[in-house]
Design an enzyme around this catalytic site. Structure first.
Site, short mmCIF file in Angstrom:
data_model
loop_
_atom_site.label_atom_id
_atom_site.label_comp_id
_atom_site.label_asym_id
_atom_site.label_seq_id
_atom_site.Cartn_x
_atom_site.Cartn_y
_atom_site.Cartn_z
N ARG A 270 45.44 9.56 -51.57
CA ARG A 270 46.23 10.82 -51.23
C ARG A 270 46.04 11.72 -51.97
O ARG A 270 47.14 13.16 -52.01
CB ARG A 270 47.35 10.03 -52.41
CG ARG A 270 48.44 8.96 -52.33
CD ARG A 270 48.05 7.50 -52.73
NE ARG A 270 48.79 6.47 -51.70
CZ ARG A 270 48.39 5.08 -52.69
NH1 ARG A 270 48.82 4.79 -53.67
NH2 ARG A 270 48.96 4.40 -51.57
N TYR A 408 51.09 7.78 -43.59
CA TYR A 408 49.36 7.51 -43.71
C TYR A 408 49.16 7.73 -45.03
O TYR A 408 50.32 8.21 -45.88
CB TYR A 408 48.50 7.28 -42.59
CG TYR A 408 48.00 8.75 -42.78
CD1 TYR A 408 48.36 9.94 -42.78
CD2 TYR A 408 47.88 8.79 -41.60
CE1 TYR A 408 47.66 11.14 -42.72
CE2 TYR A 408 46.51 10.25 -41.09
CZ TYR A 408 46.47 10.86 -41.87
OH TYR A 408 46.90 12.64 -41.36
N GLU A 409 48.00 6.77 -45.60
CA GLU A 409 48.26 6.70 -46.84
C GLU A 409 49.36 6.52 -48.01
O GLU A 409 49.44 6.88 -49.15
CB GLU A 409 47.60 8.15 -47.94
CG GLU A 409 46.67 9.24 -46.26
CD GLU A 409 45.18 8.96 -47.22
OE1 GLU A 409 44.61 7.26 -48.29
OE2 GLU A 409 44.39 8.86 -46.47
N GLY A 410 50.22 5.46 -47.28
CA GLY A 410 50.96 5.43 -48.17
C GLY A 410 52.44 5.85 -48.11
O GLY A 410 51.99 6.86 -48.44
N ASN A 415 55.00 5.14 -52.11
CA ASN A 415 54.20 6.24 -53.31
C ASN A 415 55.86 7.21 -54.72
O ASN A 415 55.31 6.84 -55.32
CB ASN A 415 54.24 7.71 -52.57
CG ASN A 415 52.43 6.97 -52.33
OD1 ASN A 415 51.71 6.80 -53.62
ND2 ASN A 415 52.01 7.33 -51.16
#
Ligand SMILES: Cc1cc2nc3c(=O)[nH]c(=O)nc-3n(C[C@H](O)[C@H](O)[C@H](O)COP(=O)(O)OP(=O)(O)OC[C@H]3O[C@@H](n4cnc5c(N)ncnc54)[C@H](O)[C@@H]3O)c2cc1C
Length: 601
Positions: A270, A408-410, A415
């Protein structure tokens, strides 16, 4: 001299209850010689190997992505954060961020391939692998001989990553596992040599991680390349495992540890994703400035119009703020890793704990910077007018490529909720004292406000007071919400999102002010005149966002006298004694970037 261990480092999330001295934040102006050299060599690589080939990336030339990844490996860029004993450069976290930042701005396609390989594709092994696993795989990944991919997502398991249906079944002799299942959206799938695969053993609560070598003879098949909105030359495919045999010694960490691995890999991913957005923002801003300086309408350069100046000033300001917060957090992580090393932790433990400590900041940065990049590209298109909509100009691809960073990446929703959720958990564990400060704010609300007129003559005196007041808003809103809903707060998502926006704005605004204050002290206020204007503009915008979210939250959970008291508190906490002239600040910032014909900070 103060040692690393003695140096009092803010813990992750503590910024919300503590003041930070400007001398204690790291800024891009603090890069040392080694970091500057690394930055310059990556810029040179990007200018030579990526930027001139943008059209080929847009034309879905996946082979080019693979070829350039190989060249990045030859330059050592794939192994910046990999320890030297495994063929990497063993550089610090800040250097890793620098490489990620400057290598990512040419095209989202390469940025994604690079991030998926060096981050989530390699780090699970460096951080959780056994000595044998690291010796066997990491040198190949660090050099670019092999590329990695990370296979977590499934058709039915996206944000709910621990719910995957892929299974791993132990053979009768206990020597291997058979993996069966379907993964989707796997970046680098088309050219990787190795997958980090997450699968469930029997009815385990948590998934388990495995290192799986790519071998079509071993039951691994790939779907077609996905047809995507952007990042056209990033290979994204489904991956099917059918009785794929994996040696038992390829399990990562222990059985059921996969969810932990997945989450920790994402924490690092992130903040690196935030870094990956920074130089793109800078380039988009510069391209927009240059176009606005050239394009004439009504016999006037469009950069002379107030409407365009507003956009240029906001684009530059957000970019500057994002740099400030990203490197502040990166150095905190680097220092905490160093402290843990000094305390005798292994490389793995030190890195893991160092990044985990700042997981809140990593989520904050992921959300703030990905959204700023998207807005920047959007305004970039607007400044280009009709030409912005054309594939022949750079804005169109930049806008499409930026969109994935919010997913993406949560996702940014996940987040946002994580950032507040993790902070509340830290408070419950006693790592961050939210209760005491929240009670102090509650007491202040009941008391009589002070009518003293403070001395605001010092640089940022009022702005720092505003930051302190914004923190009170967060404590007031989050404190009351926790009191009201207790553990059920989790299900009040709109409230969590609002609290998160307040948290995000405070971190970003404070970081911007601290960077500028530090630089004003060493380079002089005159030299930092425009940066001071940007810090003030960012804060003003942040105050508006805090006010809106604070108000919505209070109205949603408080009634009658309590509501009136909280709203009065909010009004007091978002009130400037002397409002900055925002129009003039924007004009000043825009005039500077126009004159320099680029983002110049
Ligand atoms: C181009 C691309 C590359 C990718 N690369 C990889 C990769 O290399 N490896 C990998 O494993 N994955 C990868 N992914 C997958 C990516 O991480 C997921 O798409 C992402 O996590 C979201 O999951 P989802 O698509 O299933 O959406 P969903 O989880 O179905 O979410 C849909 C919407 O619902 C919201 N939502 C979901 N749950 C909640 C909740 N509890 N509360 C509130 N809102 C919620 C989300 O925020 C989102 O807005 C990639 C995806 C893309 C598009």
């Amino acid at each position: 001299m103060e040692t690393q261990q003695e140096k009092e480092l803010l813990r992750g999330g503590q910024f919300i209850v503590k003041e930070t001295n400007c001398e204690d934040v790291f800024t891009p102006e603090d890069f040392n010689e080694e970091q500057k050299m690394m930055r310059d060599s990556v810029i040179e690589f990007n200018d030579r190997e990526i930027i001139p080939h943008k059209e080929r990336f847009e034309a879905k030339d996946y082979a080019l992505t693979e070829e350039v990844m190989g060249k990045a490996g030859e330059m050592g860029f794939l192994g910046v954060s990999v320890p030297e004993e495994y063929g990497g450069m063993g550089m610090g976290f800040v250097s890793t961020m620098i490489v990620c930042e400057y290598i990512s701005s040419g095209t989202g396609s390469f940025s994604t391939a690079f991030g998926a390989h060096t981050g989530i594709g390699t780090m699970p092994i460096t951080l959780y692998g056994t000595e044998e696993q690291k010796q066997k795989y990491v040198p190949k990944l660090a050099s670019g001989e092999w590329f990695g991919a990370y296979a977590l997502t499934e058709p039915g398991a996206g944000s709910d990553a621990n719910s995957g249906k892929t299974t791993a079944t132990l053979s009768e002799d206990g020597k291997s596992y058979k993996i069966n299942g379907q993964k989707m959206w796997i970046s680098n799938a088309g050219f990787c040599s190795l997958f980090i695969v997450f699968a469930r053993i029997e009815n385990d609560k948590n998934i388990t991680g495995f290192i799986v070598e790519q071998d079509p003879e071993n039951g691994i098949t790939l779907g077609e390349e996905e047809k995507k909105l952007g990042i056209h030359a990033s290979s994204t495919r489904q991956v099917f495992f059918s009785d794929t045999v994996v040696p038992a010694e390829n399990m990562l960490a222990g059985r059921g540890e996969g969810f932990k691995i997945a989450m920790n890999a994402l924490n690092i991913g992130r903040i690196k994703l935030a870094a990956a957005c920074l130089d793109s923002q800078r380039r988009i801003t510069t391209t927009a400035i240059q176009y606005a300086n050239e394009r004439k309408q009504f016999n006037t350069r469009i950069s002379d119009f107030g409407a365009i100046k507003l956009k240029l000033a906001e684009m530059a300001t957000n970019t500057y703020a994002d740099e400030s917060a990203s490197y502040r957090a990166a150095k905190n992580i680097e220092d905490r890793i160093a402290m843990r090393h000094a305390a005798g932790n292994s490389h793995q433990e030190a890195e893991l704990k160092g990044v985990e400590e700042y997981a809140i900041e990593c989520s904050i940065l992921k959300v703030a910077v990905s959204e700023d990049l998207q807005n920047c590209a959007d305004e970039g298109i607007q400044i280009f007018g009709g030409m912005g909509f054309s594939k022949d100009t750079p804005m169109e691809a930049a806008w499409r490529d930026a969109r994935i960073a919010r997913i993406y990446e949560g996702t940014n929703e996940i987040n946002r909720m994580l950032s507040v959720g993790m902070l509340v958990k830290k408070a419950m564990k006693g790592h961050v004292d939210l209760l005491g400060p929240a009670q102090a704010v509650a007491d202040e609300l009941m008391g009589i406000p002070s009518f003293d007129t403070p001395d605001y003559s010092e640089l940022f005196a009022e702005e720092k007071e505003m930051i302190a007041k914004l923190k009170k808003v967060f404590l007031m809103v989050a404190g009351s919400a926790v009191q009201k809903f207790g553990p059920d707060l989790e299900s009040h998502q709109q409230l969590l999102l609002a609290a998160s926006d307040i948290l995000i704005e405070i971190y970003m605004a404070e970081s911007t002010i601290l960077r500028t204050e530090k630089n004003a002290k060493r380079f002089g206020e005159k030299e930092q005149e425009i940066q001071i204007a940007m810090a003030k503009l960012y804060l003003y915008n942040a105050v508006s966002i805090v006010e809106k979210n604070g108000k919505e939250s209070i109205i949603s959970f408080a009634e009658g006298d309590e509501q009136r008291m909280l709203l009065m508190g909010l009004k007091r906490f978002v009130k400037y004694a002397n409002y900055p002239d925002i129009v003039d600040l924007r004009r000043t910032i825009a005039e500077k970037v126009k004159a320099e014909n680029k983002y110049c900070f």
